[in-house]
Each structure stands twice: as C-alpha cells, then as structure tokens.
Scaffold this motif. Sequence first.
Motif, PDB file in Angstrom:
ATOM      1  N   THR A  72       0.858  -1.193  -0.075  1.00 32.50           N
ATOM      2  CA  THR A  72       0.166   0.155  -0.100  1.00 32.50           C
ATOM      3  C   THR A  72       0.678   1.348   0.013  1.00 32.50           C
ATOM      4  O   THR A  72       1.772   1.471   0.966  1.00 32.50           O
ATOM      5  CB  THR A  72      -0.830  -0.122   1.217  1.00 32.50           C
ATOM      6  OG1 THR A  72      -1.667  -1.266   1.095  1.00 32.50           O
ATOM      7  CG2 THR A  72      -1.954   1.163   1.137  1.00 32.50           C
ATOM      8  N   PRO A  73       0.697   2.008  -0.832  1.00 33.22           N
ATOM      9  CA  PRO A  73       1.609   3.234  -1.029  1.00 33.22           C
ATOM     10  C   PRO A  73       1.203   4.128   0.164  1.00 33.22           C
ATOM     11  O   PRO A  73       0.259   4.370   0.766  1.00 33.22           O
ATOM     12  CB  PRO A  73       1.318   3.876  -2.419  1.00 33.22           C
ATOM     13  CG  PRO A  73       0.012   3.545  -2.587  1.00 33.22           C
ATOM     14  CD  PRO A  73      -0.390   2.196  -2.027  1.00 33.22           C
ATOM     15  N   GLN A  74       2.551   4.861   0.767  1.00 35.49           N
ATOM     16  CA  GLN A  74       2.354   5.797   1.915  1.00 35.49           C
ATOM     17  C   GLN A  74       2.359   7.064   1.090  1.00 35.49           C
ATOM     18  O   GLN A  74       2.698   7.422   0.146  1.00 35.49           O
ATOM     19  CB  GLN A  74       3.648   5.764   2.684  1.00 35.49           C
ATOM     20  CG  GLN A  74       3.920   4.463   3.340  1.00 35.49           C
ATOM     21  CD  GLN A  74       2.945   3.889   4.114  1.00 35.49           C
ATOM     22  OE1 GLN A  74       2.207   4.815   4.863  1.00 35.49           O
ATOM     23  NE2 GLN A  74       2.335   2.719   4.016  1.00 35.49           N
ATOM     24  N   ARG A  75       1.276   7.873   1.719  1.00 40.50           N
ATOM     25  CA  ARG A  75       0.987   9.281   1.300  1.00 40.50           C
ATOM     26  C   ARG A  75       1.228  10.205   2.524  1.00 40.50           C
ATOM     27  O   ARG A  75       0.232  10.815   2.776  1.00 40.50           O
ATOM     28  CB  ARG A  75      -0.609   9.240   0.780  1.00 40.50           C
ATOM     29  CG  ARG A  75      -1.092   8.496  -0.396  1.00 40.50           C
ATOM     30  CD  ARG A  75      -2.212   8.448  -0.929  1.00 40.50           C
ATOM     31  NE  ARG A  75      -2.591   7.553  -1.861  1.00 40.50           N
ATOM     32  CZ  ARG A  75      -3.174   6.378  -1.838  1.00 40.50           C
ATOM     33  NH1 ARG A  75      -3.234   5.729  -0.871  1.00 40.50           N
ATOM     34  NH2 ARG A  75      -3.284   5.820  -2.893  1.00 40.50           N
ATOM     35  N   ASP A  76       2.510  10.397   2.652  1.00 42.23           N
ATOM     36  CA  ASP A  76       2.782  11.408   3.529  1.00 42.23           C
ATOM     37  C   ASP A  76       2.282  12.635   3.446  1.00 42.23           C
ATOM     38  O   ASP A  76       2.499  13.466   2.369  1.00 42.23           O
ATOM     39  CB  ASP A  76       4.288  11.418   3.988  1.00 42.23           C
ATOM     40  CG  ASP A  76       4.900  10.185   4.502  1.00 42.23           C
ATOM     41  OD1 ASP A  76       3.983   9.348   5.255  1.00 42.23           O
ATOM     42  OD2 ASP A  76       6.070   9.739   4.069  1.00 42.23           O
ATOM     43  N   GLY A  77       1.650  13.448   4.384  1.00 48.09           N
ATOM     44  CA  GLY A  77       1.342  14.808   4.365  1.00 48.09           C
ATOM     45  C   GLY A  77       0.086  14.953   3.270  1.00 48.09           C
ATOM     46  O   GLY A  77      -0.214  15.969   3.005  1.00 48.09           O
TER      47      GLY A  77
END
Length: 134
Positions: A72-77
């Motif tokens: 699962t891609p991390q979507r920081d911010g």
Amino acid sequence: MAAQNEQLQPQGPQVIERPERTRARSIFSPRADVYETSDAIVVVADMPGVDENGVNLTLEKNVLTIRGDVATPQRDGQRLTYTEWEDGDYERSFVLSEGVDRDGIGATVKNGVLRLTLPKAREAMARKIPVKAG
C-alpha cells in the motif's frame, strides 16, 4: 443487441472470497493470457503494483498458484479524498498437464506484469518423424 455488447466489454478484476486469509484486504484474480510456443506454454498475468519481492509461486502436485502482494503506497502529508483503485492482493491457480517440465518453470515480473514460462516436457514436444520409402 445491447445485451451482447455488454458481454464483450472488458471487466474489472474479479474479487475472490478467501476466508482463510489473515490479511484484511481483497484478493483479485488477475487477468491472464496463455499462449503456446513450440517448446513452452507462456502465461502473462497483469498484477499492477506487484514487484519481484511481492510474487510468490507455489507448485503442489499439478497445481501452480501465483500470489502477488501489493504494498500500500504511503501518502505522507496527503489525505486521500477519492479513489477508484481498491487495495488488494492477487491470487490465481492453474492446473498443469503432465506435458509440463516442472523443474524448468521460470518467472519474471516487470511493471506489474508477471510472465511465466512453462517448458514442455521432452516427451510432449512435437517432433518430425522421418518416413522411409518402402
């Protein structure tokens, strides 16, 4: 005629229900093309988001199972407000005939496309039989 056209339209991945899974996410059956060459059977399966570390192939008796885990891609911010993409993994099984050399099976994955090469067993390969005059 409209009903016929609906059957010809591409469909999204099929979701498979597997209660024995420990990961709480959907499992999709990847779309695959299977074709035959003179010395092998080739399976090409679409598994977007899967890389070589996420592919698991098992061969038990005559059943070859492919599994692809998607990170699962991390979507920081960022906060996701809308998505048309459902997170999930892939799984599909194929029954192999006796004509496949199980020791020679090979696999590569590139850009989310898995390519399996199932070499034909020596006995299953076509060969030319000479004819003598007689």
